[in-house]
Design a protein around this motif. Structure first.
Motif, PDB file in Angstrom:
ATOM      1  N   MET A   1       0.842  -1.204   0.000  1.00 33.44           N
ATOM      2  CA  MET A   1       0.000   0.000   0.000  1.00 33.44           C
ATOM      3  C   MET A   1       0.869   1.241   0.000  1.00 33.44           C
ATOM      4  SD  MET A   1      -3.380  -0.754   0.394  1.00 33.44           S
ATOM      5  CE  MET A   1      -4.382  -0.001   1.647  1.00 33.44           C
ATOM      6  N   HIS A 240     -12.893   1.647  -5.686  1.00 29.86           N
ATOM      7  CA  HIS A 240     -12.963   1.375  -4.240  1.00 29.86           C
ATOM      8  C   HIS A 240     -12.469   2.602  -3.449  1.00 29.86           C
ATOM      9  CE1 HIS A 240     -13.305  -2.374  -1.580  1.00 29.86           C
ATOM     10  NE2 HIS A 240     -13.498  -1.305  -0.834  1.00 29.86           N
ATOM     11  N   HIS A 256      -8.119   2.078  -4.567  1.00 30.64           N
ATOM     12  CA  HIS A 256      -7.383   1.062  -5.327  1.00 30.64           C
ATOM     13  C   HIS A 256      -7.085   1.671  -6.696  1.00 30.64           C
ATOM     14  CE1 HIS A 256      -9.063  -2.617  -2.934  1.00 30.64           C
ATOM     15  NE2 HIS A 256      -8.841  -1.551  -2.161  1.00 30.64           N
ATOM     16  N   ASP A 258      -5.675   0.787 -10.456  1.00 29.27           N
ATOM     17  CA  ASP A 258      -5.345  -0.251 -11.427  1.00 29.27           C
ATOM     18  C   ASP A 258      -4.382   0.348 -12.460  1.00 29.27           C
ATOM     19  OD1 ASP A 258      -5.613  -2.779 -12.354  1.00 29.27           O
ATOM     20  OD2 ASP A 258      -7.503  -2.468 -13.407  1.00 29.27           O
ATOM     21  N   GLN A 291      -3.794   1.526  -2.874  1.00 31.13           N
ATOM     22  CA  GLN A 291      -3.489   0.102  -3.092  1.00 31.13           C
ATOM     23  C   GLN A 291      -3.273  -0.119  -4.588  1.00 31.13           C
ATOM     24  OE1 GLN A 291      -5.685  -2.972  -0.990  1.00 31.13           O
ATOM     25  NE2 GLN A 291      -5.916  -4.127  -2.908  1.00 31.13           N
ATOM     26  N   GLU A 293      -2.742  -2.079  -8.151  1.00 26.32           N
ATOM     27  CA  GLU A 293      -3.207  -3.349  -8.700  1.00 26.32           C
ATOM     28  C   GLU A 293      -2.859  -3.441 -10.193  1.00 26.32           C
ATOM     29  OE1 GLU A 293      -7.191  -3.725  -5.833  1.00 26.32           O
ATOM     30  OE2 GLU A 293      -7.438  -3.438  -7.989  1.00 26.32           O
TER      31      GLU A 293
END
Length: 306
Positions: A1, A240, A256, A258, A291, A293
C-alpha cells in the motif's frame, strides 16, 4: 500500500491560546450563572432562570471544549493510532446536542409560564441581564477568531453568542415589565430564545454528525478526483474510493489504483508522489493511501458496496 501525509498549507489554531481563552470564558460564565440563579429566584423571572440554565450549559460546553482541546494535543500510541484527533469533533457534537436539549426545556417552561403569568421584580432582571451581556460579549470576542476554523471552538462560541442574545432578550423583557407591566413578555422571550437555540444547534449537530459518520465532505466531488487521477500515466482505473474527514485539519483518501502495465515498485513510488501532489493541490486531500493493482479480478466500481 502506498501511504503518505501532507502537513503543509494548513492554518492551525494555537492550542495554548485556545485553552487560555476557554478558561477565561469558563470562569466568567460560572460567575454569571450563579448571579442569574440568585437573581432569578429573588425576582421570580423565568427568563432570567432560563438564561441561567443556558449559561450553565455554556459552562459544561466550555469545559468539554477545553478538555477536547487538551486531549487533541496528545500523541498517538499503539492502542490509539489516531491519538485523540477526533476529540474536538466529538465535543462539537455533544455541545450542539445540549443546545437543542436546553432549548426544548426552556420552551416547555415558557408554555407553563404563559398559562400562569407572574409578577416579576424587573430592576434585578435588568441589572443582571446587563452583567450577562457584558460577560458573554467579552467571551464571544475571545473565541471569535478560533471559531472561524475549528468546529469545537465554533460550538463553544455559538453557546456563548446565543446566551448573549438571550441576555439581550431578557433585558428587553425587563424594561417592558418595568415601564409597561407586560409580564407575559418574559415567557414569550423565553420561547424565542428556545427556537433560536434549536436553529443554531441543528446545523452544528448535522455538521459534526457527518464528520463522525465518515461522510464525504460536501466540498469533495469524488468523480472529479477519480477522473483527474486517471490523467496520470500509467493509471488505468481508480476504484474502491473512500474519502473522509478525520478532523478540521485532515482529509483522508484511500483508493485502489489499477495500472496499465506491471510496473516496478520504484515506478509506483514516483507515480504515488504525483498522485499525492495532485489530490493535495487540486482537492485539499492531505493523507493518501493507495493500493496498487495490475490485472486483478475485482470490482472496478468507484464506490464498492460491501
Amino acid at each position: 500500500m502506498g501511504h503518505h501525509h501532507h502537513h503543509h498549507g494548513h492554518s492551525h489554531a494555537h492550542p495554548d491560546l485556545k485553552g487560555r481563552n476557554l478558561l477565561i470564558s469558563i470562569i466568567l460564565n460560572i460567575a454569571i450563572t450563579l448571579a442569574q440563579v440568585v437573581g432569578g429566584l429573588l425576582s421570580g423571572s423565568l427568563a432570567l432562570l432560563s438564561d441561567a440554565l443556558h449559561n450553565f450549559s455554556d459552562v459544561l460546553s466550555l469545559v468539554i471544549s477545553y478538555g477536547a482541546t487538551k486531549l487533541g494535543k496528545k500523541k498517538a500510541s499503539k492502542h490509539r493510532t489516531f491519538g485523540y484527533k477526533r476529540a474536538e469533533i466529538l465535543a462539537a457534537f455533544i455541545n450542539a446536542a445540549t443546545l437543542v436539549v436546553v432549548a426544548l426545556i426552556l420552551m416547555k417552561e415558557a408554555v407553563e409560564r404563559l398559562l400562569d403569568p407572574q409578577q416579576i421584580e424587573s430592576n434585578l432582571v435588568i441589572w443582571l441581564a446587563l452583567i450577562a451581556i457584558a460577560g458573554n460579549g467579552f467571551s464571544v470576542l475571545l473565541l471569535k477568531k478560533d471559531a472561524e476554523h475549528n468546529m469545537n471552538m465554533k460550538s463553544a462560541y455559538l453557546h456563548l453568542l446565543t446566551d448573549m442574545m438571550a441576555s439581550v432578550a431578557v433585558l428587553i423583557g425587563g424594561i417592558l415589565m418595568k415601564f409597561y407591566q407586560i409580564y407575559w413578555v418574559d415567557a414569550v422571550l423565553t420561547m424565542i430564545i428556545g427556537v433560536y437555540l434549536i436553529y443554531m444547534g441543528y446545523d452544528l449537530l448535522k455538521e459534526s454528525t457527518k464528520v463522525l459518520m465518515l461522510f464525504t465532505p460536501k466540498s469533495v466531488v469524488i468523480q472529479d478526483i477519480v477522473e483527474s487521477i486517471c490523467t496520470i500515466d500509467p493509471v488505468k482505473n481508480v476504484h474502491h474510493v473512500h474519502i473522509w474527514q478525520l478532523n478540521e485539519e485532515e482529509l483522508h483518501m484511500e483508493a485502489h489504483v489499477d495500472f496499465k502495465n506491471d510496473i516496478k515498485l520504484s515506478e509506483f513510488d514516483e507515480i504515488l508522489e504525483k498522485i499525492e501532489e495532485h489530490v493535495y493541490h487540486k482537492h485539499g486531500i492531505n493523507h493518501v493511501n493507495i493500493q496498487p493493482e495490475f490485472d486483478k479480478c475485482d470490482s472496478k466500481s468507484v464506490i464498492v458496496q460491501d
